[in-house]
Scaffold this active site. Structure first.
Site, PDB file in Angstrom:
ATOM      1  N   GLU A 115      -7.032  -0.649   4.704  1.00  0.00           N
ATOM      2  CA  GLU A 115      -6.990  -0.880   3.266  1.00  0.00           C
ATOM      3  C   GLU A 115      -6.363  -2.230   2.942  1.00  0.00           C
ATOM      4  O   GLU A 115      -6.659  -2.823   1.904  1.00  0.00           O
ATOM      5  CB  GLU A 115      -6.227   0.258   2.588  1.00  0.00           C
ATOM      6  CG  GLU A 115      -6.975   1.584   2.624  1.00  0.00           C
ATOM      7  CD  GLU A 115      -6.092   2.788   2.349  1.00  0.00           C
ATOM      8  OE1 GLU A 115      -6.547   3.704   1.649  1.00  0.00           O
ATOM      9  OE2 GLU A 115      -4.956   2.824   2.855  1.00  0.00           O
TER      10      GLU A 115
ATOM     11  N   ARG B  17      -2.008  -1.590  -4.096  1.00  0.00           N
ATOM     12  CA  ARG B  17      -2.927  -0.464  -4.231  1.00  0.00           C
ATOM     13  C   ARG B  17      -2.461   0.475  -5.341  1.00  0.00           C
ATOM     14  O   ARG B  17      -1.309   0.899  -5.368  1.00  0.00           O
ATOM     15  CB  ARG B  17      -3.004   0.314  -2.921  1.00  0.00           C
ATOM     16  CG  ARG B  17      -3.831   1.589  -3.014  1.00  0.00           C
ATOM     17  CD  ARG B  17      -3.547   2.491  -1.837  1.00  0.00           C
ATOM     18  NE  ARG B  17      -4.273   3.757  -1.920  1.00  0.00           N
ATOM     19  CZ  ARG B  17      -3.825   4.899  -1.420  1.00  0.00           C
ATOM     20  NH1 ARG B  17      -2.664   4.956  -0.807  1.00  0.00           N
ATOM     21  NH2 ARG B  17      -4.544   5.990  -1.521  1.00  0.00           N
TER      22      ARG B  17
ATOM     23  N   ASN C 115       0.833  -1.199   0.000  1.00  0.00           N
ATOM     24  CA  ASN C 115       0.000   0.000   0.000  1.00  0.00           C
ATOM     25  C   ASN C 115       0.868   1.249   0.000  1.00  0.00           C
ATOM     26  O   ASN C 115       1.194   1.794   1.053  1.00  0.00           O
ATOM     27  CB  ASN C 115      -0.931  -0.016   1.218  1.00  0.00           C
ATOM     28  CG  ASN C 115      -1.904   1.150   1.229  1.00  0.00           C
ATOM     29  OD1 ASN C 115      -1.833   2.054   0.388  1.00  0.00           O
ATOM     30  ND2 ASN C 115      -2.814   1.156   2.175  1.00  0.00           N
TER      31      ASN C 115
ATOM     32  N   ARG D 252      -1.774  19.643  -0.560  1.00  0.00           N
ATOM     33  CA  ARG D 252      -2.568  19.943  -1.753  1.00  0.00           C
ATOM     34  C   ARG D 252      -3.582  21.036  -1.448  1.00  0.00           C
ATOM     35  O   ARG D 252      -4.164  21.076  -0.368  1.00  0.00           O
ATOM     36  CB  ARG D 252      -3.300  18.696  -2.246  1.00  0.00           C
ATOM     37  CG  ARG D 252      -2.374  17.599  -2.721  1.00  0.00           C
ATOM     38  CD  ARG D 252      -3.165  16.398  -3.214  1.00  0.00           C
ATOM     39  NE  ARG D 252      -2.413  15.186  -2.924  1.00  0.00           N
ATOM     40  CZ  ARG D 252      -2.952  14.035  -2.573  1.00  0.00           C
ATOM     41  NH1 ARG D 252      -4.261  13.910  -2.465  1.00  0.00           N
ATOM     42  NH2 ARG D 252      -2.188  12.990  -2.335  1.00  0.00           N
TER      43      ARG D 252
ATOM     44  N   HIS E 272      -9.512   7.255  -2.671  1.00  0.00           N
ATOM     45  CA  HIS E 272      -9.646   6.651  -1.341  1.00  0.00           C
ATOM     46  C   HIS E 272     -10.706   5.550  -1.309  1.00  0.00           C
ATOM     47  O   HIS E 272     -11.275   5.241  -0.266  1.00  0.00           O
ATOM     48  CB  HIS E 272      -9.972   7.713  -0.272  1.00  0.00           C
ATOM     49  CG  HIS E 272      -8.856   8.670  -0.017  1.00  0.00           C
ATOM     50  ND1 HIS E 272      -9.037  10.040  -0.033  1.00  0.00           N
ATOM     51  CD2 HIS E 272      -7.540   8.473   0.229  1.00  0.00           C
ATOM     52  CE1 HIS E 272      -7.888  10.646   0.211  1.00  0.00           C
ATOM     53  NE2 HIS E 272      -6.955   9.714   0.363  1.00  0.00           N
TER      54      HIS E 272
END
Length: 352
Positions: free
Chosen positions: A340, A51, A7, A199, A140
């Site tokens: 995840e 991922r 991941n 960001r 996500h």
């Protein structure tokens, strides 16, 4: 099937080996380590799951990786420049370290394949939309998919209307109706939506055009929007823990940054609720969502008019998956640890 999950995030790399019952047999942060050295310390896996942030319109479910898939993933890299190259690098390293072990790509965009056209479509010229595939993809998705399943387990059934807040270095919200994504804050790239660690989130699209017109090159603007904006642009650091410390010392830029962060978070959460036509459950996940009680409390207070209220004691003592709903609340509020790795492993098993 024993699955090795890989991941890569924008600021991290997590590697976990899960047995058939999803017990973690071994794990490593991976950051700064050679992948061959990491896996050499673990039992051999039967399959690998990696991922990938962006699957474009090509991949709406996990896919076994071959040369053709790898080539297409390289072509999609400029849509997620902080993540996709890291995943491709991890893929090259892990397949070299474990030759012959089947590898599966699992996509953050896949959960949002159910977005209705009204939510996915940008009001842009049709030739642009068709030629370049311009649409809202959302991200996500592995986190949102896992949180959706976990909410159903914790509450006994899947709520009809859930807003999930994945708050970390990257951050986005998702409106989930009966287990399906119907709206989300990130768009064509992971730049849209909330204020994040580095960001900018949503800004007037005229700003980068104006900057380029006045002498900045496109690459410089892109780097600034990805790496030097958001909380870092407001305070000099993208670390929410450090910003919280500065704010407690009454540092003016830190206090102002938190106001900006929460202004956008509140507005986007209300927008997701509007898409759902109401709210039954509010979920926090991701590094900030799981570990910052102040962020949870402030958003709950901002959304109190919707019936959100959390128990201060439970909120301050969260440990893993926790129901922090206040006794008088009409909306259930949960904190769910981001897993995840479990979602990746499930995708690998389904694919193979």
């Amino acid at each position: 099937m024993r699955v090795l999950t890989v991941n890569p995030g924008s600021s991290s790399l997590k590697v976990s080996l899960l047995d058939p019952d999803d017990t973690v047999l071994a794990e490593d942060s991976g950051a700064g380590h050679e992948m061959a050295g990491v896996v050499a310390t673990m039992p051999p896996p039967d399959a690998i799951g990696i991922r990938f942030v962006h699957g474009g319109t090509d991949y709406t479910a996990p896919v076994r990786i071959d040369a053709g898939v790898t080539e297409r993933l390289h072509e999609l890299a400029d849509l997620a420049p902080l993540h996709q190259p890291a995943s491709l690098h991890a893929l090259a390293e892990i397949t070299a370290a474990l030759p012959g072990v089947p590898a599966v790509a699992c996509f953050d965009t896949a959960f949002h394949a159910t977005l209705p056209s009204a939510a996915a479509t940008y009001a842009l010229p049709p030739e642009w939309r068709e030629r370049f595939g311009l649409r809202r993809y959302g991200f996500h998705g592995l986190s949102f998919s896992y949180a959706t399943r976990r909410v159903g387990e914790m509450l006994g059934s899947t709520p009809a209307r859930t807003v999930i807040c994945h708050l970390g270095a990257g951050a986005s919200l998702c409106a989930v109706a009966d287990g399906r994504s119907i709206d989300t804050t990130m768009g064509f790239t992971p730049l849209e939506g909330l204020v994040m660690a580095s960001r900018a989130g949503s800004i007037d699209p005229g700003i980068p055009l104006w900057l380029i017109k006045h002498g900045l090159d496109a690459g410089e603007v892109n780097r600034a929007l990805e790496r030097d904006s958001g909380l870092r642009g407001l305070t000099g650091t993208g670390d929410m823990r450090r910003i919280r410390e500065l704010a407690e010392a009454r540092d003016a830029p830190a206090l102002a940054a938190l106001d900006v962060y929460h202004h956008r978070l509140r507005a986007c959460a209300a927008a997701m609720t509007a898409s759902l036509g109401g709210l039954d459950a509010l979920v926090f996940t991701g590094g900030v969502g799981e570990h910052d009680p102040s962020v949870r409390m402030r958003l709950a207070e901002d959304l109190s008019y919707l019936g959100v209220s959390i128990d201060p004691g439970r909120n301050d003592e969260v440990d893993g998956d926790t129901d922090i709903t206040a006794p008088d609340a009409t909306v259930r509020t949960l904190v769910i640890a981001a897993r995840e790795d479990l979602e990746i492993a499930a995708g690998v098993r389904a694919c193979l």
